[in-house]
Design a protein around this motif. Structure first.
Motif, mmCIF file in Angstrom:
data_model
loop_
_atom_site.group_PDB
_atom_site.id
_atom_site.type_symbol
_atom_site.label_atom_id
_atom_site.label_comp_id
_atom_site.label_asym_id
_atom_site.label_seq_id
_atom_site.Cartn_x
_atom_site.Cartn_y
_atom_site.Cartn_z
ATOM 1 N N GLN A 57 0.819 -1.201 0.000
ATOM 2 C CA GLN A 57 0.000 0.000 0.000
ATOM 3 C C GLN A 57 0.860 1.262 0.000
ATOM 4 O O GLN A 57 0.466 2.300 -0.540
ATOM 5 C CB GLN A 57 -0.919 -0.008 1.226
ATOM 6 N N THR A 58 2.060 1.180 0.578
ATOM 7 C CA THR A 58 2.923 2.355 0.680
ATOM 8 C C THR A 58 3.340 2.884 -0.698
ATOM 9 O O THR A 58 3.723 4.050 -0.828
ATOM 10 C CB THR A 58 4.194 2.034 1.486
ATOM 11 N N TYR A 59 3.278 2.020 -1.729
ATOM 12 C CA TYR A 59 3.656 2.459 -3.077
ATOM 13 C C TYR A 59 2.484 3.107 -3.824
ATOM 14 O O TYR A 59 2.682 3.686 -4.892
ATOM 15 C CB TYR A 59 4.137 1.264 -3.905
ATOM 16 N N ALA A 60 1.279 2.976 -3.290
ATOM 17 C CA ALA A 60 0.087 3.395 -4.031
ATOM 18 C C ALA A 60 0.105 4.877 -4.403
ATOM 19 O O ALA A 60 -0.153 5.256 -5.544
ATOM 20 C CB ALA A 60 -1.168 3.051 -3.243
ATOM 21 N N SER A 61 0.391 5.743 -3.419
ATOM 22 C CA SER A 61 0.375 7.180 -3.697
ATOM 23 C C SER A 61 1.460 7.565 -4.690
ATOM 24 O O SER A 61 1.253 8.425 -5.565
ATOM 25 C CB SER A 61 0.551 7.968 -2.392
ATOM 26 N N THR A 62 2.616 6.916 -4.604
ATOM 27 C CA THR A 62 3.703 7.188 -5.552
ATOM 28 C C THR A 62 3.294 6.779 -6.959
ATOM 29 O O THR A 62 3.585 7.491 -7.931
ATOM 30 C CB THR A 62 4.978 6.417 -5.147
ATOM 31 N N ALA A 63 2.616 5.638 -7.072
ATOM 32 C CA ALA A 63 2.167 5.168 -8.383
ATOM 33 C C ALA A 63 1.170 6.140 -8.993
ATOM 34 O O ALA A 63 1.221 6.423 -10.199
ATOM 35 C CB ALA A 63 1.549 3.785 -8.251
ATOM 36 N N ARG A 64 0.286 6.685 -8.180
ATOM 37 C CA ARG A 64 -0.694 7.649 -8.707
ATOM 38 C C ARG A 64 0.001 8.933 -9.149
ATOM 39 O O ARG A 64 -0.364 9.520 -10.172
ATOM 40 C CB ARG A 64 -1.762 7.943 -7.649
ATOM 41 N N ARG A 65 0.981 9.374 -8.394
ATOM 42 C CA ARG A 65 1.737 10.557 -8.812
ATOM 43 C C ARG A 65 2.512 10.290 -10.106
ATOM 44 O O ARG A 65 2.772 11.215 -10.882
ATOM 45 C CB ARG A 65 2.699 11.004 -7.703
ATOM 46 N N ALA A 66 2.874 9.034 -10.318
ATOM 47 C CA ALA A 66 3.602 8.665 -11.538
ATOM 48 C C ALA A 66 2.676 8.552 -12.749
ATOM 49 O O ALA A 66 3.147 8.351 -13.864
ATOM 50 C CB ALA A 66 4.334 7.334 -11.326
ATOM 51 N N GLY A 67 1.371 8.665 -12.518
ATOM 52 C CA GLY A 67 0.435 8.655 -13.642
ATOM 53 C C GLY A 67 -0.551 7.516 -13.645
ATOM 54 O O GLY A 67 -1.372 7.407 -14.566
ATOM 55 N N ALA A 68 -0.518 6.639 -12.644
ATOM 56 C CA ALA A 68 -1.408 5.476 -12.625
ATOM 57 C C ALA A 68 -2.865 5.894 -12.467
ATOM 58 O O ALA A 68 -3.205 6.707 -11.614
ATOM 59 C CB ALA A 68 -1.010 4.532 -11.500
ATOM 60 N N ASP A 69 -3.724 5.321 -13.301
ATOM 61 C CA ASP A 69 -5.171 5.520 -13.150
ATOM 62 C C ASP A 69 -5.740 4.517 -12.157
ATOM 63 O O ASP A 69 -6.689 4.817 -11.431
ATOM 64 C CB ASP A 69 -5.868 5.360 -14.506
ATOM 65 N N THR A 70 -5.168 3.320 -12.158
ATOM 66 C CA THR A 70 -5.578 2.265 -11.233
ATOM 67 C C THR A 70 -4.336 1.646 -10.616
ATOM 68 O O THR A 70 -3.395 1.288 -11.332
ATOM 69 C CB THR A 70 -6.382 1.166 -11.954
ATOM 70 N N VAL A 71 -4.321 1.533 -9.312
ATOM 71 C CA VAL A 71 -3.215 0.899 -8.605
ATOM 72 C C VAL A 71 -3.712 -0.434 -8.058
ATOM 73 O O VAL A 71 -4.749 -0.489 -7.394
ATOM 74 C CB VAL A 71 -2.690 1.780 -7.456
ATOM 75 N N VAL A 72 -2.968 -1.480 -8.373
ATOM 76 C CA VAL A 72 -3.389 -2.830 -7.990
ATOM 77 C C VAL A 72 -2.441 -3.397 -6.948
ATOM 78 O O VAL A 72 -1.229 -3.431 -7.157
ATOM 79 C CB VAL A 72 -3.416 -3.772 -9.221
ATOM 80 N N ILE A 73 -3.017 -3.821 -5.829
ATOM 81 C CA ILE A 73 -2.264 -4.557 -4.816
ATOM 82 C C ILE A 73 -2.801 -5.991 -4.874
ATOM 83 O O ILE A 73 -3.995 -6.217 -4.627
ATOM 84 C CB ILE A 73 -2.465 -3.955 -3.417
ATOM 85 N N PRO A 74 -1.968 -6.959 -5.262
ATOM 86 C CA PRO A 74 -2.447 -8.322 -5.504
ATOM 87 C C PRO A 74 -3.288 -8.914 -4.387
ATOM 88 O O PRO A 74 -4.214 -9.684 -4.651
ATOM 89 C CB PRO A 74 -1.149 -9.111 -5.698
ATOM 90 N N GLU A 75 -2.989 -8.559 -3.123
ATOM 91 C CA GLU A 75 -3.769 -9.102 -2.024
ATOM 92 C C GLU A 75 -5.198 -8.580 -2.020
ATOM 93 O O GLU A 75 -6.096 -9.178 -1.426
ATOM 94 C CB GLU A 75 -3.110 -8.759 -0.684
#
Length: 251
Positions: free
Chosen positions: A220-238
């Motif tokens: 989950q800690t990577y989620a905000s970074t991924a969104r700032r990088a341009g992600a529309d959807t962030v997926v955490i496999p769990e």
């Protein structure tokens, strides 16, 4: 050589292997012409002609002063060097023919021509369990899918599973371009490495700003970074599986 040219060349084994003997052959020809000019005082055109008709060396020195013996010796050495490098080129091509490399090259060209006709397709970076699940379900739903995979064994598996594959590093612009990212509708960063996926997302968002960008992260800690990088959807496999993503893309 630009980075794009270098990246393209790195994915052309036949061209890469043939490049060195071809460069050496051209070098032998250039040195020979320059040598004839220096030794006999002739112009470049005449020197180039001596490459084809070395008997003209003797004719030249009948009417002109100069180091005839040295020039003829130089011509012999040059001819031997041309033969050796020519055989080197031939061996490289023959090795490619009988080793299957030429077939592989032609297959890549055919695939990339097909990819160039796609629009609104899905580019999946990585063929681990997550990427494989998405590719399988989208393919079954009739969606055009292109998988980017840097591991040779996995790339072969992608082909066996019936998907188009671009072998290379999805963090490199030439690789994404070969996958037709500029025309893609969706890009999925599906590699089992959050940091790599973040790098892919930054580049993909620049090359395909209108495409939907789905990024897999491990925590989950990577989620905000991924969104700032341009992600529309962030997926955490769990929380969300590849099947869930494929279902959303086929709805």
């Amino acid at each position: 050589m630009s980075s794009a040219e270098g990246g393209a060349l790195s994915k052309r084994p036949l061209l890469r292997r043939a490049l060195l003997p071809m460069v050496v052959f051209v070098g032998v020809v250039a040195v020979t012409i320059a040598g004839f000019v220096a030794l006999a005082g002739i112009d470049i055109v005449e020197a180039a002609y001596w490459l084809i008709t070395p008997e003209n060396i003797g004719i030249h020195f009948r009417d002109n002063e100069g180091p005839e013996t040295v020039t003829k010796g130089f011509a012999v050495v040059s001819r031997l060097a041309q033969i050796v490098t020519g055989l080197w080129i031939g061996q490289t091509v023959a090795s490619a023919l009988f080793g299957g490399q030429l077939t592989e090259e032609l297959k890549r060209v055919t695939q990339e021509k097909k990819i160039a006709t796609f629009s609104d397709h899905v580019v999946i970076c990585g063929y681990g369990m997550f990427g494989e699940t998405i590719a399988y379900q989208l393919n079954g739903a009739g969606k055009d899918v292109v998988v980017i995979e840097s591991d040779d064994d996995k790339a072969s598996q992608v082909e066996r599973d019936g998907h188009l594959v671009v072998d290379g590093d999805a963090r490199q612009e030439p690789t994404l371009e070969r996958a037709g990212i500029e025309n893609a509708g969706t890009v999925v960063a599906a590699i089992d490495d959050s940091n790599v996926n973040l790098q892919i997302s930054v580049l993909a968002s620049q090359l395909a700003p209108d495409a939907t960008l789905i990024v897999r992260v491990g925590e989950q800690t990577y989620a905000s970074t991924a969104r700032r990088a341009g992600a529309d959807t962030v997926v955490i496999p769990e929380i969300m599986s590849g099947s869930d993503i494929a279902g959303e893309l086929t709805d």
